[in-house]
Design an enzyme around this catalytic site. Structure first.
Site, short mmCIF file in Angstrom:
data_model
loop_
_atom_site.label_atom_id
_atom_site.label_comp_id
_atom_site.label_asym_id
_atom_site.label_seq_id
_atom_site.Cartn_x
_atom_site.Cartn_y
_atom_site.Cartn_z
CE1 TYR A 143 -3.23 -2.75 -0.10
CE2 TYR A 143 -3.81 -2.30 2.17
CZ TYR A 143 -3.99 -3.02 1.00
OH TYR A 143 -4.96 -3.98 0.95
CE LYS A 193 1.32 -17.39 -3.35
NZ LYS A 193 0.48 -18.59 -3.26
CG ASP A 225 -2.02 -20.03 -1.43
OD1 ASP A 225 -1.20 -19.79 -0.52
OD2 ASP A 225 -1.75 -20.76 -2.39
CG ASP A 249 -7.30 -4.69 3.57
OD1 ASP A 249 -8.28 -4.67 4.34
OD2 ASP A 249 -7.17 -3.90 2.61
CG ASP A 253 -12.59 -7.20 5.88
OD1 ASP A 253 -12.28 -6.62 6.94
OD2 ASP A 253 -13.12 -6.62 4.92
#
Ligand code: NAD
Length: 357
Positions: A143, A193, A225, A249, A253
């Protein structure tokens, strides 16, 4: 001498003032029970601040925040201010205060309450007993990484962002995760990752290095994943999840959705010097002013504040238990109401929690 904690309360907009009142009442009850003293000041942020000063984060609010041990914020935003230019909107106040306080870690608990298992999209056998905490890195990663932009290459537009993490950024969030895990079930899952991204390779290396100081805590590494999948297949196995900004992020959620209602989810954002506590939900303009908002996310945010900024972990645990008891005794605001339970308003829910403290 009485233990003391300086708190800046920012009620903000919509249901903000209603649920802030609940949190402050709960804090009053904690003051009596623990013989502590909370020095509480109130400040303006969001739409309320725009109306008074023309600025969603007045300098006075920022100054008060920096003089406090913790900032307790309810919510900002509403239709009234939706047509202002982006940098004058209420949400800008929130983004700016997070940035100014250099809050690098976002903590979001996901706890399944026995009384609310029906609200989860997962079946009861999977969700019962889930009690996890997602720690998301908040000020680095893709970001904020450079270079970023959109440019013309070979006759077409190309968009690009860069995921960057330096050793010190990973180290401070890993250390925080291990410290927090020590007060929980002593397990950290670091999500990355590393099979594809070099930046994740470094992330893993630094987390392993920090782990050397925390050998009493179990550490596992998981690709993002797989983590997304395991969160819905066996959420009970997670305790503390630590991850970067982008993965966090998404994962936070997902974890929040597992346990049900928005009105139940608290959060903490921590920096080296400052800390801010707020519910995950927004200002809920559709129910503002009706006195029916669920105060639990706000009250649990105050509990996180007592644990991390006021060093009163027992009081935090007591508030969590009181919330759980109120739910077990059938008290429900409209957003979590089911047939056979008692529908109550914000004040009654707050009272039910305080009586059980
Ligand atoms: P929201 O979280 O405010 O509301 C979504 C839905 O959940 C609404 O139906 C609302 O009534 C319900 N809800 C939320 N909190 C509740 C509670 N405590 N009790 C009962 N019901 C609750 O999200 P939205 O509708 O997308 O946004 C409304 C405003 O809030 C917008 O201006 C948005 O920009 C702002 N917002 C602020 C924050 C924040 O302050 N951190 C976060 C998200 C959205």
């Amino acid at each position: 001498m009485k233990k003391s904690c300086k708190i800046l309360a920012l009620p903000g907009d919509g249901i903000g003032p209603e649920i802030m009142e609940s949190a402050l009442e709960v804090l009053k009850a904690v003051e009596k029970k623990y013989n502590v003293n909370f020095e509480i000041k109130e400040g303006l942020i969001g739409g309320a601040a725009i109306d008074e000063t023309g600025n969603p984060l007045p300098e006075e609010t920022l100054k008060l925040a920096k003089e406090s041990d913790a900032v307790l914020l309810a919510a900002v935003g509403g239709e009234k201010w939706d047509n202002l230019p982006t940098d004058k909107r209420p949400e800008k106040g929130l983004l700016r205060i997070r940035k100014e306080l250099d809050l690098f870690a976002n903590l979001r608990p996901g706890k399944a309450y026995d009384a609310l298992l029906d609200a989860s999209p997962l079946k009861e056998s999977l969700i019962k007993g889930v009690d996890l905490l997602v720690i998301r890195e908040l000020t680095g990663g893709i970001y904020f990484g450079e270079p970023r932009g959109i440019e013309e290459r070979n006759g077409e537009k190309v968009g690009f962002n860069t995921m960057v993490y330096s050793e010190h950024e990973v180290e401070r969030i890993a250390r925080l995760a291990f410290n927090v895990a020590r007060n929980r079930r002593k397990k950290v899952t670091s999500v990355d990752k590393a099979n594809v991204l070099e930046v994740s390779g470094l992330w893993r290396e630094v987390v392993n290095k920090v782990w050397a100081d925390y050998q009493d805590v179990e550490l596992e590494h998981m690709y993002v994943d797989n983590a997304a999948m395991q969160l819905v297949r066996r959420p009970k196995d997670f305790d503390v999840i630590v991850t970067g900004n982008l993965f966090g992020d998404i994962i936070s959620d997902e974890a929040g959705a597992l346990t049900g209602s928005l009105g139940m989810l608290p959060s903490a954002s921590l920096g080296e010097k400052y800390a801010l506590y707020e519910p995950v939900h927004g200002s809920a303009p559709d129910i503002a002013g009706k006195g029916i908002a669920n105060p639990v996310a706000m009250v649990l945010s105050a509990a996180m504040m007592l644990e991390h900024s006021c060093k009163l972990p027992e009081a935090a645990r007591d508030i969590e238990k009181a919330v759980e008891k109120a739910l077990n005794d059938g008290y429900r605001t409209g957003d979590i109401w089911q047939p056979g339970t008692k529908k109550v308003n914000t004040k009654e829910m707050t009272q039910a929690i305080i009586e059980r403290l």
